[in-house]
Design a protein around this motif. Structure first.
Motif, short mmCIF file in Angstrom:
data_model
loop_
_atom_site.label_atom_id
_atom_site.label_comp_id
_atom_site.label_asym_id
_atom_site.label_seq_id
_atom_site.Cartn_x
_atom_site.Cartn_y
_atom_site.Cartn_z
N GLN A 18 0.83 -1.20 0.00
CA GLN A 18 0.00 0.00 0.00
C GLN A 18 0.86 1.26 0.00
O GLN A 18 0.61 2.20 -0.75
CB GLN A 18 -0.93 -0.01 1.22
N LYS A 19 1.89 1.26 0.85
CA LYS A 19 2.75 2.45 0.93
C LYS A 19 3.56 2.61 -0.36
O LYS A 19 3.76 3.73 -0.84
CB LYS A 19 3.67 2.33 2.14
N LYS A 20 4.02 1.49 -0.91
CA LYS A 20 4.75 1.55 -2.18
C LYS A 20 3.86 2.16 -3.27
O LYS A 20 4.32 3.01 -4.04
CB LYS A 20 5.20 0.16 -2.59
N ASN A 21 2.60 1.75 -3.32
CA ASN A 21 1.68 2.27 -4.33
C ASN A 21 1.43 3.77 -4.14
O ASN A 21 1.23 4.50 -5.12
CB ASN A 21 0.37 1.50 -4.29
N GLU A 22 1.45 4.24 -2.89
CA GLU A 22 1.30 5.68 -2.64
C GLU A 22 2.48 6.44 -3.23
O GLU A 22 2.32 7.53 -3.79
CB GLU A 22 1.21 5.95 -1.14
N VAL A 23 3.67 5.88 -3.11
CA VAL A 23 4.85 6.52 -3.68
C VAL A 23 4.76 6.53 -5.21
O VAL A 23 5.04 7.55 -5.86
CB VAL A 23 6.14 5.80 -3.23
#
Length: 269
Positions: A47-52
């Protein structure tokens, strides 16, 4: 050239799926770095990777426990295989251990020693181990290591002994490693820390707020002791972080930048 830019740098954030760590990840990506997110929960990592990626940044998400050397060695090897370098490390993993909290109905001598040791280990060795495994990769090009301390290392906070001892040790470790790295490696690696005041995180939310969002008695005491009269917002730590990771701080080592709304300097009058 913008001295505060992180363009073309590779920065690793442990605890990168937490409230503060997650904010750090996005700030680092916005500053131009390729960010490596380390955490224990694969779903939250993605999820955090996709935000980046949604910001147009580059990210690598790696599942690893900061207390497990073998997992960190594997993460390091994956980072170097992907990007070829590590330029920065943010040790954002840590927090309270519920079993280590001294409850109001307990006497001080009822302290759970095993849990207190666990809390101290997490907040000290959870930064020391990643630093020594990942930081060694900075020897050739140089880099910046940022630890996360706490106001609990400066003023006594009731109930959280293990956490407080771990953060006090982080202060000493930051100063010691900053000096040792500078003298042994010609100033190529610098080591500093950030001392946050009170920010609502997953670990402390239940201690500071009720289910309806109102403040607990502890939360009210903290607000009264903070000149700004509120908790901090995660993004308010990002300016200090980017400064310490960037070339703007290339002659700075062994310090802590305190971001606490005046809490540690307030005399109460």
């Amino acid at each position: 050239m913008n001295a505060f830019s992180l363009k073309d740098k590779v920065v690793v954030v442990t605890g990168g799926t937490g409230i503060l760590g997650g904010s750090f990840v996005l700030a680092i990506a916005k500053a131009g770095a390729r960010v490596v997110i380390i955490g224990r929960n694969q779903e939250r990592l993605e999820q955090k990777k996709n935000e980046v990626l949604a910001l147009g940044g580059q990210a690598l998400a790696l599942q690893a426990d900061v207390m497990e050397e073998a997992q960190l060695i594997n993460a390091r090897d994956q980072i170097l295989a992907t990007y070829g370098t590590i330029d920065g490390l943010v040790n954002a993993a840590g927090g309270n251990v519920p079993e280590a909290l001294l409850t109001p109905d307990q006497d001080i001598f009822d302290l759970n020693i095993a849990a207190t040791k666990k809390a101290m280990d997490l907040n000290l060795w959870g930064s020391v181990v990643p630093t020594h495994i990942l930081g060694a990769s900075m020897l050739e090009k140089g880099g910046s290591i940022v630890n996360i301390s706490s106001v609990s290392s400066k003023k006594v906070l009731t109930r959280v002994l293990g956490y407080s001892m771990g953060k006090a040790a982080i202060d000493q470790y930051t100063e010691w490693l900053g000096v040792e790295a500078a003298t042994r490696h010609a100033g190529k690696i610098r080591v500093n820390s950030i001392t946050p005041g009170f920010f609502l995180t997953e670990q402390n939310r239940r201690m500071l707020t009720n289910e309806d969002g109102s403040l607990t008695e502890r939360g009210e005491k903290i607000i009264r002791a903070t000149p700004y009269g509120r908790f901090g917002k995660p993004e308010e730590l990002n300016g200090a972080l980017i400064y310490l990771l960037s070339d703007a701080s290339k002659f700075v080592t062994g310090i802590t930048v305190t971001v606490d709304g005046g809490y540690t300097v307030y005399g109460g009058i």
